[in-house]
Design a protein around this motif. Structure first.
Motif, PDB file in Angstrom:
ATOM      1  N   ASN A   5       0.903  -1.211   0.008  1.00 56.19           N
ATOM      2  CA  ASN A   5       0.072  -0.103  -0.287  1.00 56.19           C
ATOM      3  C   ASN A   5       1.063   1.055   0.123  1.00 56.19           C
ATOM      4  N   LEU A   6       0.882   1.836  -0.991  1.00 59.99           N
ATOM      5  CA  LEU A   6       1.599   3.115  -1.307  1.00 59.99           C
ATOM      6  C   LEU A   6       1.556   4.278  -0.281  1.00 59.99           C
ATOM      7  N   ALA A   7       0.407   4.592  -0.097  1.00 62.76           N
ATOM      8  CA  ALA A   7      -0.069   5.679   0.793  1.00 62.76           C
ATOM      9  C   ALA A   7       0.417   5.128   2.411  1.00 62.76           C
ATOM     10  N   GLU A   8       0.341   3.886   2.756  1.00 63.10           N
ATOM     11  CA  GLU A   8       0.859   3.312   3.921  1.00 63.10           C
ATOM     12  C   GLU A   8       2.273   3.550   4.205  1.00 63.10           C
ATOM     13  N   LYS A   9       2.891   3.235   3.067  1.00 60.09           N
ATOM     14  CA  LYS A   9       4.576   3.526   3.059  1.00 60.09           C
ATOM     15  C   LYS A   9       4.818   4.918   3.108  1.00 60.09           C
ATOM     16  N   LEU A  10       4.332   5.863   2.295  1.00 55.48           N
ATOM     17  CA  LEU A  10       4.649   7.327   2.270  1.00 55.48           C
ATOM     18  C   LEU A  10       4.163   7.781   3.790  1.00 55.48           C
ATOM     19  N   TYR A  25      11.409  -5.680  -8.445  1.00 56.41           N
ATOM     20  CA  TYR A  25      10.860  -6.009  -9.785  1.00 56.41           C
ATOM     21  C   TYR A  25      12.127  -6.239 -10.887  1.00 56.41           C
ATOM     22  N   ASN A  26      12.173  -7.652 -11.261  1.00 56.05           N
ATOM     23  CA  ASN A  26      13.358  -7.838 -12.256  1.00 56.05           C
ATOM     24  C   ASN A  26      14.490  -6.873 -11.937  1.00 56.05           C
ATOM     25  N   GLY A  27      15.150  -7.205 -10.691  1.00 56.84           N
ATOM     26  CA  GLY A  27      16.673  -6.456 -10.598  1.00 56.84           C
ATOM     27  C   GLY A  27      16.393  -4.878 -10.378  1.00 56.84           C
ATOM     28  N   ASN A  28      15.116  -4.708 -10.128  1.00 55.60           N
ATOM     29  CA  ASN A  28      14.974  -3.172  -9.956  1.00 55.60           C
ATOM     30  C   ASN A  28      14.475  -2.804  -8.596  1.00 55.60           C
ATOM     31  N   ASP A  29      14.790  -1.546  -8.133  1.00 55.37           N
ATOM     32  CA  ASP A  29      14.018  -1.021  -6.895  1.00 55.37           C
ATOM     33  C   ASP A  29      12.798  -0.267  -7.233  1.00 55.37           C
ATOM     34  N   ILE A  30      11.610  -0.674  -6.665  1.00 54.97           N
ATOM     35  CA  ILE A  30      10.784   0.245  -6.686  1.00 54.97           C
ATOM     36  C   ILE A  30      10.461   1.096  -5.464  1.00 54.97           C
ATOM     37  N   MET A  31      10.682   2.466  -5.620  1.00 57.72           N
ATOM     38  CA  MET A  31      10.565   3.157  -4.493  1.00 57.72           C
ATOM     39  C   MET A  31       9.563   4.239  -4.284  1.00 57.72           C
ATOM     40  N   VAL A  32       9.334   4.877  -3.177  1.00 51.23           N
ATOM     41  CA  VAL A  32       8.587   6.098  -3.005  1.00 51.23           C
ATOM     42  C   VAL A  32       9.371   7.056  -2.176  1.00 51.23           C
ATOM     43  N   VAL A  33       9.092   8.312  -2.813  1.00 51.37           N
ATOM     44  CA  VAL A  33      10.111   9.287  -2.065  1.00 51.37           C
ATOM     45  C   VAL A  33       9.100  10.578  -2.206  1.00 51.37           C
ATOM     46  N   LYS A  34       9.403  11.459  -1.202  1.00 53.67           N
ATOM     47  CA  LYS A  34       8.761  12.744  -1.043  1.00 53.67           C
ATOM     48  C   LYS A  34       9.616  13.943  -1.586  1.00 53.67           C
ATOM     49  N   PHE A  35       9.232  14.811  -2.499  1.00 51.33           N
ATOM     50  CA  PHE A  35       9.758  15.855  -2.865  1.00 51.33           C
ATOM     51  C   PHE A  35       9.558  17.253  -2.496  1.00 51.33           C
ATOM     52  N   ARG A  36      10.372  18.085  -2.311  1.00 47.33           N
ATOM     53  CA  ARG A  36       9.796  19.287  -1.840  1.00 47.33           C
ATOM     54  C   ARG A  36      11.082  20.115  -1.940  1.00 47.33           C
ATOM     55  N   GLY A  37      11.326  21.314  -2.704  1.00 46.19           N
ATOM     56  CA  GLY A  37      12.136  22.187  -3.056  1.00 46.19           C
ATOM     57  C   GLY A  37      12.820  21.556  -4.483  1.00 46.19           C
ATOM     58  N   GLU A  38      14.246  21.851  -4.332  1.00 49.99           N
ATOM     59  CA  GLU A  38      15.028  21.273  -5.578  1.00 49.99           C
ATOM     60  C   GLU A  38      15.969  20.444  -5.533  1.00 49.99           C
ATOM     61  N   ALA A  55       0.998  11.946  -5.827  1.00 52.16           N
ATOM     62  CA  ALA A  55       0.195  13.029  -5.276  1.00 52.16           C
ATOM     63  C   ALA A  55       1.075  14.477  -5.451  1.00 52.16           C
ATOM     64  N   GLY A  56       0.386  15.590  -5.591  1.00 53.23           N
ATOM     65  CA  GLY A  56       1.221  16.998  -5.754  1.00 53.23           C
ATOM     66  C   GLY A  56       1.679  17.029  -7.271  1.00 53.23           C
ATOM     67  N   GLN A  92       4.391  13.521  -3.735  1.00 50.40           N
ATOM     68  CA  GLN A  92       4.694  12.154  -3.413  1.00 50.40           C
ATOM     69  C   GLN A  92       5.085  11.455  -4.901  1.00 50.40           C
ATOM     70  N   VAL A  93       6.160  10.642  -4.915  1.00 46.35           N
ATOM     71  CA  VAL A  93       6.293  10.161  -6.220  1.00 46.35           C
ATOM     72  C   VAL A  93       6.966   8.511  -6.033  1.00 46.35           C
ATOM     73  N   LEU A  94       6.688   7.548  -7.087  1.00 43.35           N
ATOM     74  CA  LEU A  94       7.094   6.393  -7.176  1.00 43.35           C
ATOM     75  C   LEU A  94       8.222   6.583  -8.368  1.00 43.35           C
ATOM     76  N   LEU A  95       9.305   5.979  -7.845  1.00 34.05           N
ATOM     77  CA  LEU A  95      10.645   5.654  -8.957  1.00 34.05           C
ATOM     78  C   LEU A  95      10.681   4.188  -9.129  1.00 34.05           C
ATOM     79  N   ILE A  96      11.339   3.916 -10.281  1.00 34.78           N
ATOM     80  CA  ILE A  96      11.768   2.630 -10.518  1.00 34.78           C
ATOM     81  C   ILE A  96      13.217   2.763 -11.297  1.00 34.78           C
ATOM     82  N   GLU A  97      14.092   1.900 -10.569  1.00 34.88           N
ATOM     83  CA  GLU A  97      15.315   2.159 -11.124  1.00 34.88           C
ATOM     84  C   GLU A  97      16.126   0.827 -10.788  1.00 34.88           C
ATOM     85  N   PRO A  98      17.352   0.564 -11.540  1.00 33.88           N
ATOM     86  CA  PRO A  98      18.082  -0.610 -11.413  1.00 33.88           C
ATOM     87  C   PRO A  98      18.587  -0.708  -9.829  1.00 33.88           C
TER      88      PRO A  98
END
Length: 116
Positions: A5-10, A25-38, A55-56, A92-98
């Protein structure tokens, strides 16, 4: 196998620019992150960079262009392309990367990716 549950994780953290791994996922990290600023301009020489806004609103500066992303929108920055995400208010953002991909493109300055 389990439901994530992404909302619970965030809701488990408040820090900005600190990606949290929530699944693999197939050698990738699925991540959640919060952005604010640069975030600093950076590039990833060996992998694309995927941003999915949950969100946002995120402004994604890609070379000389700025892309405005809202909830449910995603953008893929091709490998080797200089970019910078930013957000005036929290996003709030979802990222997928190796796995082991540094979020700054440089292992020396990258955030540690904690699993939650």
């Amino acid at each position: 196998m389990k439901v994530v549950n992404l909302a619970e994780k965030l809701a488990q953290f408040d820090a900005h620019w600190q990606p949290k791994v929530v699944a693999d996922y197939n050698g990738n990290d699925i991540m959640v992150v919060k952005f604010r600023g640069e975030f600093p301009f950076h590039e990833h020489p060996d992998t694309d960079d995927l941003f999915l806004v949950i969100a946002g609103e995120v402004l994604l500066d890609v070379e000389e262009e700025t892309h405005r992303l809202g909830p449910g929108e995603l953008f893929v920055v091709p490998k080797g392309v200089r970019h910078r995400p930013r957000s005036e208010r929290e996003a709030q953002v979802l990222l997928i990367e190796p796995k082991n991909t540094p979020n700054t493109g440089d292992p020396a300055t990258a955030a540690v990716k904690e699993r939650i």
